[in-house]
Design a protein around this motif. Structure first.
Motif, short mmCIF file in Angstrom:
data_model
loop_
_atom_site.label_atom_id
_atom_site.label_comp_id
_atom_site.label_asym_id
_atom_site.label_seq_id
_atom_site.Cartn_x
_atom_site.Cartn_y
_atom_site.Cartn_z
N GLN A 113 60.12 -93.02 -72.73
CA GLN A 113 60.94 -91.82 -72.62
C GLN A 113 60.26 -90.60 -73.23
O GLN A 113 60.40 -89.47 -72.73
CB GLN A 113 62.30 -92.04 -73.31
N LEU A 114 59.48 -90.82 -74.29
CA LEU A 114 58.86 -89.71 -74.99
C LEU A 114 57.54 -89.26 -74.35
O LEU A 114 57.23 -88.07 -74.31
CB LEU A 114 58.61 -90.08 -76.46
N ALA A 115 56.74 -90.22 -73.87
CA ALA A 115 55.39 -89.86 -73.40
C ALA A 115 54.96 -90.65 -72.18
O ALA A 115 53.75 -90.77 -71.92
CB ALA A 115 54.38 -90.04 -74.53
N HIS A 116 55.88 -91.22 -71.46
CA HIS A 116 55.59 -91.91 -70.19
C HIS A 116 54.55 -93.02 -70.38
O HIS A 116 54.71 -93.85 -71.25
CB HIS A 116 55.17 -90.89 -69.12
N ARG A 117 53.47 -93.03 -69.59
CA ARG A 117 52.53 -94.16 -69.64
C ARG A 117 51.84 -94.29 -70.99
O ARG A 117 51.68 -95.38 -71.52
CB ARG A 117 51.48 -94.01 -68.52
N LEU A 118 51.43 -93.15 -71.56
CA LEU A 118 50.80 -93.19 -72.89
C LEU A 118 51.79 -93.69 -73.93
O LEU A 118 51.45 -94.50 -74.78
CB LEU A 118 50.29 -91.80 -73.27
N GLY A 119 53.02 -93.21 -73.86
CA GLY A 119 54.04 -93.66 -74.80
C GLY A 119 54.35 -95.13 -74.64
O GLY A 119 54.59 -95.84 -75.63
N LEU A 120 54.33 -95.63 -73.41
CA LEU A 120 54.55 -97.05 -73.15
C LEU A 120 53.46 -97.89 -73.81
O LEU A 120 53.73 -98.92 -74.44
CB LEU A 120 54.58 -97.31 -71.65
N PHE A 121 52.22 -97.41 -73.71
CA PHE A 121 51.09 -98.12 -74.33
C PHE A 121 51.21 -98.10 -75.86
O PHE A 121 51.04 -99.12 -76.52
CB PHE A 121 49.78 -97.48 -73.89
N LEU A 122 51.53 -96.92 -76.41
CA LEU A 122 51.67 -96.82 -77.86
C LEU A 122 52.84 -97.65 -78.36
O LEU A 122 52.77 -98.28 -79.43
CB LEU A 122 51.86 -95.35 -78.27
N GLY A 123 53.94 -97.69 -77.61
CA GLY A 123 55.07 -98.53 -77.99
C GLY A 123 54.70 -100.00 -78.02
O GLY A 123 55.16 -100.75 -78.89
N LEU A 124 53.88 -100.42 -77.06
CA LEU A 124 53.42 -101.81 -77.02
C LEU A 124 52.57 -102.13 -78.25
O LEU A 124 52.73 -103.19 -78.87
CB LEU A 124 52.61 -102.07 -75.75
N ILE A 125 51.69 -101.21 -78.64
CA ILE A 125 50.85 -101.42 -79.82
C ILE A 125 51.70 -101.55 -81.07
O ILE A 125 51.48 -102.43 -81.91
CB ILE A 125 49.83 -100.26 -79.97
N VAL A 126 52.70 -100.66 -81.21
CA VAL A 126 53.57 -100.70 -82.38
C VAL A 126 54.36 -102.00 -82.42
O VAL A 126 54.49 -102.65 -83.47
CB VAL A 126 54.52 -99.49 -82.38
N ALA A 127 54.91 -102.42 -81.26
CA ALA A 127 55.70 -103.64 -81.21
C ALA A 127 54.86 -104.86 -81.56
O ALA A 127 55.29 -105.74 -82.32
CB ALA A 127 56.31 -103.80 -79.82
#
Length: 258
Positions: A7-21
């Motif tokens: 929601q915050l940064a689309h594809r880049l945000g999805l990747f960063l969310g995966l790294i954090v998780a």
């Protein structure tokens, strides 16, 4: 994390969310259950056992068909106890020295059985996961506060982002820590010791001791304890994780006060 990142940064945000998780899961798997033990200085119980806790622990674990957790003790005059554990690892139950000194052998037995029941029901695991996520948010707020411009000029440091993230962390905890979890575990422990009134008296006494001699614990961890160890120090009603002890006692024996 994935949804928020997208929601915050689309594809880049999805990747960063995966790294954090993945990072949080890695931390939980290898270190999660030891975090609170280390912060409170809890050490493994060794040597003499005048209360017969080891034998009682084995007996209770056999009844519930679970692996024997490790007994730990931490030095503090507040009478309290908590349990942590992962389904794939060895769980731990920690007692304060104040609890061992102030409670009778029968009362300590009730506390031990109560914490074993939390482990068997996976409450300790769910409580620990919610605590880890919430504590990570609060810690992130502390990190950002270090770069808050006014803090470079004033002696009294402001905690803007910690204050902002703390309610979010407690919303996460409250999504897992429901009142019925405590009520159901109290009933199970009362049945195992075959004396609901004894457990009710222990809960009442521990709360009274905590109010007279409170103990501040790491952020977003008070729900792990048998009763709120912070007592009257925790004045924000939103941050109170435990249901009222009076209500827990009513659910156990049908009336209050005792």
């Amino acid at each position: 994390m994935l949804i928020l990142g997208h929601q915050l940064a689309h594809r880049l945000g999805l990747f960063l969310g995966l790294i954090v998780a993945l990072s949080m899961n890695f931390f939980l798997f290898f270190y999660g259950e030891n975090r609170l033990l280390e912060k409170l200085g809890a050490i493994r119980w060794r040597g003499q056992d005048p209360w017969g806790l080891s034998g009682l622990l084995v007996k209770t674990c056999n009844k519930l068909s679970i692996k024997k957790p490790m007994l730990c003790v931490f030095d503090h005059q507040t009478a309290t106890a908590f349990s942590v554990g992962l389904p794939w690892g060895r769980s731990s139950i920690a007692f304060s020295t104040g609890l061992l000194k102030k409670l009778t052998a029968e009362e300590i037995e009730a506390v031990l059985v109560h914490q074993v029941c939390h482990i068997q029901r996976l409450d300790s695991f769910l409580f620990g996961v919610s605590s880890l996520i919430a504590n990570s948010l609060v810690g992130f707020g502390d990190f950002i506060d270090q770069f808050w411009i006014p803090n470079f000029f004033f002696q009294k440091k402001q905690k803007i982002f910690r204050t902002l993230f703390s309610p979010i962390g407690w919303l996460i905890i409250k999504s897992v820590v429901r009142n019925r979890v405590y009520f159901e575990n109290d009933l199970l422990a009362g049945e195992l010791i075959n004396d609901r009134r004894r457990l009710a008296e222990v809960l009442w006494r521990l709360e009274s001791l905590a109010e007279n001699n409170p103990r501040l614990v790491p952020a977003c961890t008070s729900h792990l304890f048998i009763v709120n160890p912070e007592g009257l120090l925790q004045k924000n009603l939103f941050l109170k994780s435990h249901p009222p002890t009076s209500e827990r006692i009513k659910r156990l024996i049908g009336y209050y006060p005792i």
